[in-house]
Scaffold this motif. Structure first.
Motif, PDB file in Angstrom:
ATOM      1  N   PHE A  14       6.061  -2.933 -21.832  1.00 22.08           N
ATOM      2  CA  PHE A  14       5.803  -4.357 -22.081  1.00 22.08           C
ATOM      3  C   PHE A  14       5.423  -4.537 -23.538  1.00 22.08           C
ATOM      4  O   PHE A  14       4.751  -3.685 -24.116  1.00 22.08           O
ATOM      5  CB  PHE A  14       4.643  -4.862 -21.226  1.00 22.08           C
ATOM      6  N   TYR A  17       0.630  -8.346 -27.831  1.00 21.53           N
ATOM      7  CA  TYR A  17       0.164  -8.518 -29.210  1.00 21.53           C
ATOM      8  C   TYR A  17      -1.356  -8.435 -29.275  1.00 21.53           C
ATOM      9  O   TYR A  17      -2.052  -8.687 -28.304  1.00 21.53           O
ATOM     10  CB  TYR A  17       0.684  -9.830 -29.813  1.00 21.53           C
ATOM     11  N   ARG A  33       1.812 -12.193 -35.978  1.00 14.99           N
ATOM     12  CA  ARG A  33       1.250 -11.475 -34.838  1.00 14.99           C
ATOM     13  C   ARG A  33       1.560  -9.999 -34.922  1.00 14.99           C
ATOM     14  O   ARG A  33       2.650  -9.612 -35.348  1.00 14.99           O
ATOM     15  CB  ARG A  33       1.843 -12.028 -33.542  1.00 14.99           C
ATOM     16  N   LYS A  69       6.976  -3.238  -8.166  1.00 13.54           N
ATOM     17  CA  LYS A  69       7.727  -4.457  -8.514  1.00 13.54           C
ATOM     18  C   LYS A  69       9.139  -4.124  -8.992  1.00 13.54           C
ATOM     19  O   LYS A  69      10.059  -4.900  -8.768  1.00 13.54           O
ATOM     20  CB  LYS A  69       6.969  -5.258  -9.567  1.00 13.54           C
ATOM     21  N   SER A  72      11.166  -3.330  -5.908  1.00 10.87           N
ATOM     22  CA  SER A  72      11.513  -4.492  -5.075  1.00 10.87           C
ATOM     23  C   SER A  72      12.342  -5.519  -5.846  1.00 10.87           C
ATOM     24  O   SER A  72      12.637  -6.586  -5.320  1.00 10.87           O
ATOM     25  CB  SER A  72      10.239  -5.126  -4.503  1.00 10.87           C
ATOM     26  N   ILE A  74      11.652  -7.252  -8.578  1.00 10.06           N
ATOM     27  CA  ILE A  74      10.972  -8.339  -9.301  1.00 10.06           C
ATOM     28  C   ILE A  74      11.058  -8.089 -10.808  1.00 10.06           C
ATOM     29  O   ILE A  74      11.315  -9.006 -11.590  1.00 10.06           O
ATOM     30  CB  ILE A  74       9.490  -8.442  -8.857  1.00 10.06           C
ATOM     31  N   LEU A  75      10.861  -6.848 -11.198  1.00  7.14           N
ATOM     32  CA  LEU A  75      10.904  -6.511 -12.622  1.00  7.14           C
ATOM     33  C   LEU A  75      12.120  -5.645 -12.938  1.00  7.14           C
ATOM     34  O   LEU A  75      12.547  -4.843 -12.110  1.00  7.14           O
ATOM     35  CB  LEU A  75       9.639  -5.740 -13.027  1.00  7.14           C
ATOM     36  N   TYR A  76      12.630  -5.838 -14.131  1.00 10.06           N
ATOM     37  CA  TYR A  76      13.743  -5.016 -14.612  1.00 10.06           C
ATOM     38  C   TYR A  76      13.162  -3.762 -15.280  1.00 10.06           C
ATOM     39  O   TYR A  76      12.260  -3.890 -16.103  1.00 10.06           O
ATOM     40  CB  TYR A  76      14.560  -5.782 -15.657  1.00 10.06           C
ATOM     41  N   ARG A  92      19.197  -7.851  -7.223  1.00  6.49           N
ATOM     42  CA  ARG A  92      18.628  -8.781  -6.251  1.00  6.49           C
ATOM     43  C   ARG A  92      19.683  -9.362  -5.316  1.00  6.49           C
ATOM     44  O   ARG A  92      19.757 -10.569  -5.081  1.00  6.49           O
ATOM     45  CB  ARG A  92      17.825  -9.868  -6.959  1.00  6.49           C
ATOM     46  N   LEU A  97      17.550  -7.835  -0.544  1.00  6.47           N
ATOM     47  CA  LEU A  97      16.306  -8.582  -0.317  1.00  6.47           C
ATOM     48  C   LEU A  97      15.992  -8.727   1.168  1.00  6.47           C
ATOM     49  O   LEU A  97      14.831  -8.830   1.556  1.00  6.47           O
ATOM     50  CB  LEU A  97      16.386  -9.952  -0.998  1.00  6.47           C
ATOM     51  N   ILE A 100      14.148  -5.344   2.435  1.00  9.04           N
ATOM     52  CA  ILE A 100      12.835  -4.901   1.941  1.00  9.04           C
ATOM     53  C   ILE A 100      11.768  -5.985   2.153  1.00  9.04           C
ATOM     54  O   ILE A 100      12.086  -7.139   2.445  1.00  9.04           O
ATOM     55  CB  ILE A 100      12.867  -4.570   0.433  1.00  9.04           C
ATOM     56  N   LEU A 102       7.659  -6.872   0.361  1.00  2.00           N
ATOM     57  CA  LEU A 102       6.531  -6.438  -0.470  1.00  2.00           C
ATOM     58  C   LEU A 102       5.313  -7.280  -0.086  1.00  2.00           C
ATOM     59  O   LEU A 102       5.356  -8.520  -0.141  1.00  2.00           O
ATOM     60  CB  LEU A 102       6.870  -6.641  -1.960  1.00  2.00           C
ATOM     61  N   MET A 104       1.565  -8.104  -1.068  1.00  2.00           N
ATOM     62  CA  MET A 104       0.585  -7.933  -2.143  1.00  2.00           C
ATOM     63  C   MET A 104      -0.758  -8.483  -1.688  1.00  2.00           C
ATOM     64  O   MET A 104      -0.850  -9.663  -1.332  1.00  2.00           O
ATOM     65  CB  MET A 104       1.076  -8.659  -3.397  1.00  2.00           C
ATOM     66  N   LYS A 107      -1.741 -11.604  -3.608  1.00  2.00           N
ATOM     67  CA  LYS A 107      -0.842 -12.759  -3.748  1.00  2.00           C
ATOM     68  C   LYS A 107      -0.375 -13.206  -2.376  1.00  2.00           C
ATOM     69  O   LYS A 107      -0.179 -12.388  -1.486  1.00  2.00           O
ATOM     70  CB  LYS A 107       0.350 -12.386  -4.625  1.00  2.00           C
ATOM     71  N   SER A 108      -0.199 -14.523  -2.254  1.00  2.00           N
ATOM     72  CA  SER A 108       0.157 -15.060  -0.945  1.00  2.00           C
ATOM     73  C   SER A 108       1.533 -15.696  -0.984  1.00  2.00           C
ATOM     74  O   SER A 108       1.929 -16.301  -1.970  1.00  2.00           O
ATOM     75  CB  SER A 108      -0.889 -16.105  -0.551  1.00  2.00           C
TER      76      SER A 108
ATOM     77  N   THR B  98       6.499 -13.579  -5.371  1.00  2.00           N
ATOM     78  CA  THR B  98       6.851 -13.756  -3.961  1.00  2.00           C
ATOM     79  C   THR B  98       8.168 -14.537  -3.821  1.00  2.00           C
ATOM     80  O   THR B  98       8.921 -14.315  -2.882  1.00  2.00           O
ATOM     81  CB  THR B  98       5.736 -14.484  -3.183  1.00  2.00           C
ATOM     82  N   LEU B 100      10.689 -14.396  -5.950  1.00  2.00           N
ATOM     83  CA  LEU B 100      11.814 -13.543  -6.349  1.00  2.00           C
ATOM     84  C   LEU B 100      12.244 -12.591  -5.232  1.00  2.00           C
ATOM     85  O   LEU B 100      13.307 -11.999  -5.295  1.00  2.00           O
ATOM     86  CB  LEU B 100      11.443 -12.730  -7.597  1.00  2.00           C
ATOM     87  N   LEU B 101      11.401 -12.453  -4.223  1.00  2.00           N
ATOM     88  CA  LEU B 101      11.728 -11.549  -3.118  1.00  2.00           C
ATOM     89  C   LEU B 101      12.563 -12.217  -2.030  1.00  2.00           C
ATOM     90  O   LEU B 101      13.044 -11.564  -1.118  1.00  2.00           O
ATOM     91  CB  LEU B 101      10.432 -11.029  -2.477  1.00  2.00           C
ATOM     92  N   PRO B 103      15.661 -13.908  -0.154  1.00  2.00           N
ATOM     93  CA  PRO B 103      17.117 -13.814  -0.281  1.00  2.00           C
ATOM     94  C   PRO B 103      17.799 -15.189  -0.327  1.00  2.00           C
ATOM     95  O   PRO B 103      18.697 -15.486   0.464  1.00  2.00           O
ATOM     96  CB  PRO B 103      17.524 -13.026   0.973  1.00  2.00           C
ATOM     97  N   GLN B 256      14.922 -11.078 -16.819  1.00  2.00           N
ATOM     98  CA  GLN B 256      14.860  -9.714 -17.365  1.00  2.00           C
ATOM     99  C   GLN B 256      13.574  -9.501 -18.166  1.00  2.00           C
ATOM    100  O   GLN B 256      13.098  -8.390 -18.312  1.00  2.00           O
ATOM    101  CB  GLN B 256      16.070  -9.444 -18.262  1.00  2.00           C
ATOM    102  N   TYR B 258      10.733 -11.245 -17.471  1.00  2.00           N
ATOM    103  CA  TYR B 258       9.567 -11.599 -16.646  1.00  2.00           C
ATOM    104  C   TYR B 258       8.672 -10.370 -16.458  1.00  2.00           C
ATOM    105  O   TYR B 258       9.149  -9.303 -16.091  1.00  2.00           O
ATOM    106  CB  TYR B 258      10.044 -12.127 -15.292  1.00  2.00           C
TER     107      TYR B 258
END
Lengths: 327, 262
Positions: A14, A17, A33, A69, A72, A74-76, A92, A97, A100, A102, A104, A107-108, B98, B100-101, B103, B256, B258
């Motif tokens: 990631f 700064y 920065r 993440k 699943s 969410i992240l590349y 994705r 999807l 699977i 996830l 958390m 998180k809801s 949530t 992004l998961l 379908p 990409q 995020y």
């Protein structure tokens, strides 16, 4: 058996700064920065077979959640290859999807002001679950998790434990092949933690779902996972069974003692490293080497007023703490 | 498509339930919007007691322009305006996980998950009479003109939706770009003034960059004095294609980048 999760040289960094403190730093930050890269996950590889229940542990900021993440979608990833249930997560695709889930702990996915049931119905349509299958599953899960009477109450009125149980139900409506659990028991009381652990155990055995669990509660891991992957600073430092981990990192055993009259600290320390001792001197735990533990135990029984003696393995939490301290 | 209709039906149903639990607050905001709309008509009537026309537009033309403007604003409010506001927050706070998961199209889910049902009330109460008043004294309208006007309005709304989505998506690339969307969306007030009132560079902005002209000025112009209709439609379709590709590019590249953390 072919692995359901394959991770090869996975990296994620990631860009962040720095900002110097104070007004001067703020003004400087507006115009110029100082950016730097943080390697959250650094060259991790592992494979998980279908139906396995694997613990994924590490201290805060180790890269556990980032890895989950990426797995699943969410992240590349910055680099490396991932395959989950035959799919590349970051694409994705709908089929991926649908295979699977996830969960958390912090998180809801449920609508705060609406009853959990409304959220389940929405998920039913999203995942295109058959009506009969949906009814059957909701009944089964609600019974197992003991929330049958809570499904029509707005989510915001439920306790943390009740909410987590409903979150779990929402995540399982489509019967995922792979379940990622990110701190599912965080903040829950011991009773609810235990109930949820029992549920996971039952669910994994019944549905043969592959589960990857991160948790700071070592009891979750010790009770549910035969295999653990330990990461620290984004790198994998251990991947194997819990038994192997204990053998490798815990050369000692714990002797937990209860006395029928108070025993001085110095008397106890003669036999090994005192891990804990209560104020009255009626209870204590000492750590002794694996090889000598039987000999020390008989010595203790002869010399001290021992009422009860329990020989146990070093707690997983202590092993993990030791590993992280050494690194 | 059927799946998406079913999901939207549930969004609507859930939003209705939310309206029931927050009814006082939402109804008050609906009433405020009705009052605001009628305030605008009264202001126009007051203005036209002193002038005969504004840039060649009569009071009825102006009311019609206002009507289209309100129609656009309320439909935007009902469908996606607040959702795109929340999208910005979700990107910045890493709360998109949530969604992004699921379908389903994330753009669809995030854009339409909350339907602001309370705003349907001012949409019907304030906008319908506006249009009736606006077209009362206009020349005899042909079905062709009305249809054309509606098509231009609908495509214009899609273009504005894509603009809003793109601007919200800018938050993927910066620490906070919410001010850009706020600034651009605040220009919707300008849509109540005939385009020809503005200097040429500003007119270009309202056609190609913040294409408000397609949701108010052109639909009104088609009814007022139909001319160059296919040119307008051609321009609009060109803008639609450009905005579609921009929004998809921002979304793809944004995901990409995020980070999932605040």
């Amino acid at each position: 058996m072919e692995a359901i999760i394959k991770v090869q040289n996975l990296k994620k960094s990631f860009k962040q700064y720095k900002k110097e403190p104070g007004l001067k730093g703020t003004l400087k930050g507006i115009f110029k920065r100082q950016f730097f890269e943080v390697n959250a996950v650094n060259d991790i590889s592992f494979e998980i077979e279908p139906g396995e229940f694997v613990g994924f542990i590490g201290p805060n900021g180790a890269g556990k959640t980032t890895t989950l993440k990426m797995l699943s979608g969410i992240l590349y990833p910055s680099s490396g290859e991932i395959s989950v249930a035959g799919h590349i997560p970051q694409k994705r695709e709908t089929q991926f999807l649908k295979s699977i889930s996830l969960v958390m702990g912090q998180k809801s996915q449920l609508w705060w002001d609406l009853p959990a049931m409304d959220g389940f119905i929405l998920n039913k349509e999203i995942y295109e679950v058959d009506d009969n299958d949906f009814k059957f599953l909701i009944n089964e899960l609600a019974e197992l998790l003991e929330v049958k009477d809570l499904l029509k109450i707005p989510v915001r009125k439920l306790s943390l434990g009740q909410r987590m149980k409903c979150e779990l139900m929402a995540s399982l409506i489509h019967r995922p092949k792979v379940l990622f659990l990110d701190e599912p028991t965080i903040g829950l009381d011991i009773v609810v933690q235990k109930r949820i652990r029992e549920f996971f155990n039952y669910y994994n055995q019944k549905s043969k779902t592959t589960v990857l669990l991160t948790s700071h509660y070592m009891e979750d891991v010790a009770e549910l996972c035969k295999r653990v992957i330990i990461i620290n600073h984004g790198s994998k430092i251990y991947d194997g069974t819990l038994e192997e981990l204990t053998r490798k990192y815990a050369n000692n055993k714990y002797l937990k003692l209860i006395f029928n009259r108070p025993v001085e600290l110095a008397d106890l320390a003669k036999f090994g490293e005192v891990i804990e001792r209560d104020k009255d001197g009626l209870k204590g735990t000492i750590s002794v080497s694996r090889e000598s533990h039987t000999k020390v135990a008989s010595g203790l029984l002869e010399s001290l007023p021992v009422d009860d003696l329990d020989i146990s393995e070093v707690e997983l939490e202590d092993i993990v703490t030791k590993i992280f301290q050494e690194r | 498509m059927i799946k998406y209709l079913k999901i939207y039906k549930l969004f609507f149903k859930n939003s209705l339930a939310l309206l029931a639990s927050h009814r006082f607050n939402l109804l008050m905001s609906a009433i405020a919007n009705i009052v605001w709309t009628f305030g605008q008509i009264v202001s126009l009537q007051f203005l036209f007691t002193r002038i005969d026309s504004f840039e060649g537009w009569s009071i009825n033309d102006m009311v019609l322009l206002l009507g289209f403007g309100q129609l656009f604003v309320y439909i935007m409010f009902v469908l996606y305006f607040n959702n795109h506001g929340e999208l910005q927050t979700k990107i910045l706070e890493g709360e998109l996980d949530t969604l992004l998961l699921k379908p389903v199209s994330t753009q669809f889910f995030i854009s339409f998950q909350n339907v602001l049902i309370a705003q349907i009330i001012p949409l019907f109460i304030a906008v319908a009479p506006l249009i009736v008043i606006g077209i009362r004294d206009l020349r005899a309208l042909s079905v062709h003109d009305v249809l054309f006007s509606i098509i231009v309005l609908l495509i214009g709304m899609i273009v504005m939706y894509l603009l809003s989505l793109s601007l919200s998506g800018l938050n993927f690339f910066t620490d906070n770009a919410t001010a850009i969307r706020d600034m651009v969306m605040n220009t919707t007030d300008m849509s109540r003034i005939p385009l020809t009132f503005f200097p040429n560079p500003i007119q270009l902005v309202f056609v190609f960059f913040i294409p408000l002209a397609f949701v108010t000025y052109y639909p009104t112009l088609i009814l007022k004095s139909p001319q160059n209709m296919f040119l307008i439609l051609g321009l609009e379709i060109f803008t639609l294609i450009v905005f579609y590709f921009i929004s998809q590019f921002i979304w793809k590249k944004g995901l990409q980048r995020y980070s999932g953390v605040a």
